[in-house]
Design a protein around this motif. Structure first.
Motif, PDB file in Angstrom:
ATOM      1  N   ALA A  62       0.822  -1.216   0.000  1.00  0.00           N
ATOM      2  CA  ALA A  62       0.000   0.000   0.000  1.00  0.00           C
ATOM      3  C   ALA A  62       0.848   1.254   0.000  1.00  0.00           C
ATOM      4  O   ALA A  62       0.419   2.305  -0.494  1.00  0.00           O
ATOM      5  CB  ALA A  62      -0.929  -0.008   1.211  1.00  0.00           C
ATOM      6  N   GLY A  63       2.052   1.157   0.557  1.00  0.00           N
ATOM      7  CA  GLY A  63       2.937   2.313   0.596  1.00  0.00           C
ATOM      8  C   GLY A  63       2.360   3.457   1.406  1.00  0.00           C
ATOM      9  O   GLY A  63       1.779   3.250   2.463  1.00  0.00           O
ATOM     10  N   HIS A  64       2.479   4.685   0.872  1.00  0.00           N
ATOM     11  CA  HIS A  64       2.018   5.876   1.584  1.00  0.00           C
ATOM     12  C   HIS A  64       0.949   6.624   0.790  1.00  0.00           C
ATOM     13  O   HIS A  64       0.762   7.828   0.975  1.00  0.00           O
ATOM     14  CB  HIS A  64       3.204   6.795   1.873  1.00  0.00           C
ATOM     15  CG  HIS A  64       4.264   6.153   2.722  1.00  0.00           C
ATOM     16  ND1 HIS A  64       4.097   5.936   4.071  1.00  0.00           N
ATOM     17  CD2 HIS A  64       5.481   5.649   2.397  1.00  0.00           C
ATOM     18  CE1 HIS A  64       5.179   5.342   4.553  1.00  0.00           C
ATOM     19  NE2 HIS A  64       6.030   5.159   3.561  1.00  0.00           N
ATOM     20  N   ASP A  65       0.238   5.907  -0.062  1.00  0.00           N
ATOM     21  CA  ASP A  65      -0.809   6.507  -0.880  1.00  0.00           C
ATOM     22  C   ASP A  65      -1.976   6.933   0.013  1.00  0.00           C
ATOM     23  O   ASP A  65      -2.637   6.088   0.618  1.00  0.00           O
ATOM     24  CB  ASP A  65      -1.283   5.499  -1.926  1.00  0.00           C
ATOM     25  CG  ASP A  65      -2.289   6.090  -2.912  1.00  0.00           C
ATOM     26  OD1 ASP A  65      -2.825   7.187  -2.635  1.00  0.00           O
ATOM     27  OD2 ASP A  65      -2.532   5.453  -3.940  1.00  0.00           O
ATOM     28  N   ILE A 120      -7.886  -0.425  -1.573  1.00  0.00           N
ATOM     29  CA  ILE A 120      -8.126  -0.929  -0.222  1.00  0.00           C
ATOM     30  C   ILE A 120      -6.987  -1.863   0.148  1.00  0.00           C
ATOM     31  O   ILE A 120      -6.708  -2.831  -0.575  1.00  0.00           O
ATOM     32  CB  ILE A 120      -9.453  -1.719  -0.123  1.00  0.00           C
ATOM     33  CG1 ILE A 120     -10.649  -0.841  -0.479  1.00  0.00           C
ATOM     34  CG2 ILE A 120      -9.632  -2.292   1.281  1.00  0.00           C
ATOM     35  CD1 ILE A 120     -11.962  -1.626  -0.576  1.00  0.00           C
ATOM     36  N   ALA A 121      -6.308  -1.581   1.239  1.00  0.00           N
ATOM     37  CA  ALA A 121      -5.279  -2.492   1.746  1.00  0.00           C
ATOM     38  C   ALA A 121      -5.946  -3.470   2.708  1.00  0.00           C
ATOM     39  O   ALA A 121      -6.551  -3.062   3.705  1.00  0.00           O
ATOM     40  CB  ALA A 121      -4.178  -1.718   2.452  1.00  0.00           C
ATOM     41  N   GLN A 149      -4.887  -8.552  -3.539  1.00  0.00           N
ATOM     42  CA  GLN A 149      -4.178  -7.815  -4.591  1.00  0.00           C
ATOM     43  C   GLN A 149      -5.146  -6.990  -5.430  1.00  0.00           C
ATOM     44  O   GLN A 149      -4.880  -5.830  -5.755  1.00  0.00           O
ATOM     45  CB  GLN A 149      -3.407  -8.792  -5.471  1.00  0.00           C
ATOM     46  CG  GLN A 149      -2.530  -8.135  -6.519  1.00  0.00           C
ATOM     47  CD  GLN A 149      -1.731  -9.163  -7.313  1.00  0.00           C
ATOM     48  OE1 GLN A 149      -2.213 -10.266  -7.599  1.00  0.00           O
ATOM     49  NE2 GLN A 149      -0.505  -8.817  -7.661  1.00  0.00           N
ATOM     50  N   ARG A 150      -6.279  -7.565  -5.774  1.00  0.00           N
ATOM     51  CA  ARG A 150      -7.281  -6.843  -6.571  1.00  0.00           C
ATOM     52  C   ARG A 150      -7.825  -5.632  -5.809  1.00  0.00           C
ATOM     53  O   ARG A 150      -8.033  -4.564  -6.386  1.00  0.00           O
ATOM     54  CB  ARG A 150      -8.444  -7.775  -6.923  1.00  0.00           C
ATOM     55  CG  ARG A 150      -8.178  -8.735  -8.068  1.00  0.00           C
ATOM     56  CD  ARG A 150      -9.374  -9.662  -8.231  1.00  0.00           C
ATOM     57  NE  ARG A 150      -9.238 -10.517  -9.384  1.00  0.00           N
ATOM     58  CZ  ARG A 150     -10.062 -10.513 -10.438  1.00  0.00           C
ATOM     59  NH1 ARG A 150     -11.072  -9.666 -10.480  1.00  0.00           N
ATOM     60  NH2 ARG A 150      -9.890 -11.342 -11.436  1.00  0.00           N
ATOM     61  N   LEU A 151      -8.090  -5.838  -4.520  1.00  0.00           N
ATOM     62  CA  LEU A 151      -8.626  -4.747  -3.715  1.00  0.00           C
ATOM     63  C   LEU A 151      -7.667  -3.565  -3.682  1.00  0.00           C
ATOM     64  O   LEU A 151      -8.087  -2.402  -3.740  1.00  0.00           O
ATOM     65  CB  LEU A 151      -8.917  -5.234  -2.286  1.00  0.00           C
ATOM     66  CG  LEU A 151     -10.149  -6.120  -2.118  1.00  0.00           C
ATOM     67  CD1 LEU A 151     -10.194  -6.729  -0.717  1.00  0.00           C
ATOM     68  CD2 LEU A 151     -11.424  -5.325  -2.387  1.00  0.00           C
ATOM     69  N   LEU A 152      -6.384  -3.848  -3.608  1.00  0.00           N
ATOM     70  CA  LEU A 152      -5.407  -2.762  -3.569  1.00  0.00           C
ATOM     71  C   LEU A 152      -5.243  -2.115  -4.942  1.00  0.00           C
ATOM     72  O   LEU A 152      -5.274  -0.879  -5.066  1.00  0.00           O
ATOM     73  CB  LEU A 152      -4.055  -3.289  -3.080  1.00  0.00           C
ATOM     74  CG  LEU A 152      -2.945  -2.240  -2.956  1.00  0.00           C
ATOM     75  CD1 LEU A 152      -3.359  -1.126  -1.988  1.00  0.00           C
ATOM     76  CD2 LEU A 152      -1.643  -2.888  -2.502  1.00  0.00           C
TER      77      LEU A 152
END
Length: 389
Positions: free
Chosen positions: A24-27, A348-349, A340-343
């Motif tokens: 997810a990083g910092h998005d 969404i993480a 993976q799809r949600l992100l």
């Protein structure tokens, strides 16, 4: 020079949370639903007392190893009120560096290599791996979805206990499912513990986070379990005090001496100023000044919004706690694939429950709603739709 991993760690797996968080990083547009945090503030009295205590001599000592007398007394009083059993704060309460530090100490005091510990499926991955670290083997009893809620498979529970069973390790509300034990389920647990002549290790870290007017029933209030139960509690979840790292183990004196020894030789002592802040939170709870009721109402509203927007999807409605589960298998996907799809498509993480059970958990993805406010959660149905297209 590398000599390889010890056998103790061969079956120890990561949570999976850190992988989802890194992806997810910092998005700022991503809903952070992968980790069990909360944005609801701790009790103001606990914050104030902690700040005042930093640097004070009475909050900056190795002693007493088992915790400050003030906190042990408040914990004993709270548990006595919940169970009807009187607890001695000197011989039956140990303050630990969080509830899970108390859990590992309790496992070291109750199980040996080759013993078995019964848990639910799904359950907290931290339970599973602490059991393994203590040298025992987790035995899984499935939770089943009945009328849209989680229920314990009582037949499988009865067959799970054997001569090798030394403890049942249970939580209510449970992580990650939000399952809350019914009276009938606690009665079945009491029968299982009696049949195996074993301990019940009860994680009560979320026992105040109950929805829809449900009431908590502490298992040690049952006569059959009063002298078999070791309660693991803390301030991280009920009181939103994650960073304080204060918990406790409470149980019969016959076992608590060893629990306290294990805790002492692991961390020596819990934070002194953290203990004083925890005592303030528990004291405030006597007159409702801990903010728990308002926090629970907030978390329930978030749960209700998610369940409403995801209507028609295989979501299991939790009866308490900070998270809910979505059945990826019922959508024709593997849990890591849904994550993976949600992100990628829904921003969404979410963490796949691959290591959080045996057969049931790996089918699911967890959504933590305790760290995202209602305004940001609105539209989660559209995000799911984008991820599933």
């Amino acid at each position: 020079m590398s000599r390889g991993r010890t056998a103790r760690f061969l079956n120890i797996q990561p949570f999976g949370i850190e992988k989802a968080a890194a992806a997810a990083g910092h998005d700022p547009e991503v809903l952070r639903m992968e980790n069990l945090d909360t944005d609801v503030a701790p009790p103001p009295s606990a914050v104030a007392v902690t700040r005042q205590a930093v640097g004070r001599r009475d909050a900056n000592s190795w002693l007493p190893f088992t915790g400050l007398g003030q906190l042990r007394q408040v914990v004993a009083d709270q548990l006595s009120a919940q169970t009807g059993r009187t607890y001695d704060p000197v011989t039956e309460v140990a303050i630990t560096g969080g509830a899970l530090a108390g859990l590992l100490s309790a496992l070291l005091a109750t199980v040996d290599h080759g013993d078995e510990v019964v848990v639910t499926d799904p359950t907290y991955a931290g339970f599973i791996n602490r059991i393994r670290l203590a040298g025992a083997t987790p035995v899984f009893v499935p939770l089943r979805v009945v009328d849209g809620r989680w229920r314990l498979d009582l037949d499988r529970l009865a067959s799970a206990v054997t001569q090798k069973t030394r403890a049942l390790l249970l939580m209510s509300p449970s992580m990650p499912s939000g399952h809350v034990f019914t009276d009938a389920e606690w009665d079945a647990v009491a029968e299982a513990c009696s049949a195996a002549d074993c301990w019940l290790l009860y994680d009560a870290a979320m026992d105040k986070i109950l929805f829809d007017g449900l009431r908590s029933r502490h298992p040690a209030s049952l006569e059959q379990l009063a002298e078999r139960t070791i309660t693991l509690g803390g301030v991280s979840k009920n009181y939103r005090m994650i960073g304080w790292r204060i918990g406790w183990a409470v149980g019969p004196a016959e076992v608590m001496r060893d629990v306290a020894l294990a805790a002492t030789y692991n961390t020596t002592v819990a934070s002194g100023f953290g203990q004083l802040g925890a005592a303030a939170a528990l004291t405030a709870s006597r007159d409702g000044g801990d903010g728990v009721a308002a926090a629970v109402a907030d978390w329930q509203a978030r749960r209700d919004l998610i369940v409403r927007e995801l209507a028609g999807l295989p979501v299991v409605k939790p009866d308490g706690g900070w998270s809910l589960l979505v059945n990826a298998g019922a959508l024709g996907l593997k849990a890591p694939e849904l994550s993976q799809r949600l992100l990628q498509h829904g921003r969404i993480a979410a963490t796949p429950m691959t290591e959080w059970g045996q057969h049931v958990a790996p089918e699911y993805v967890r959504l933590v709603y305790s760290a995202e406010p209602l305004e940001r959660l609105k539209g989660i149905g559209e995000r799911f739709g984008a991820a599933l297209r």
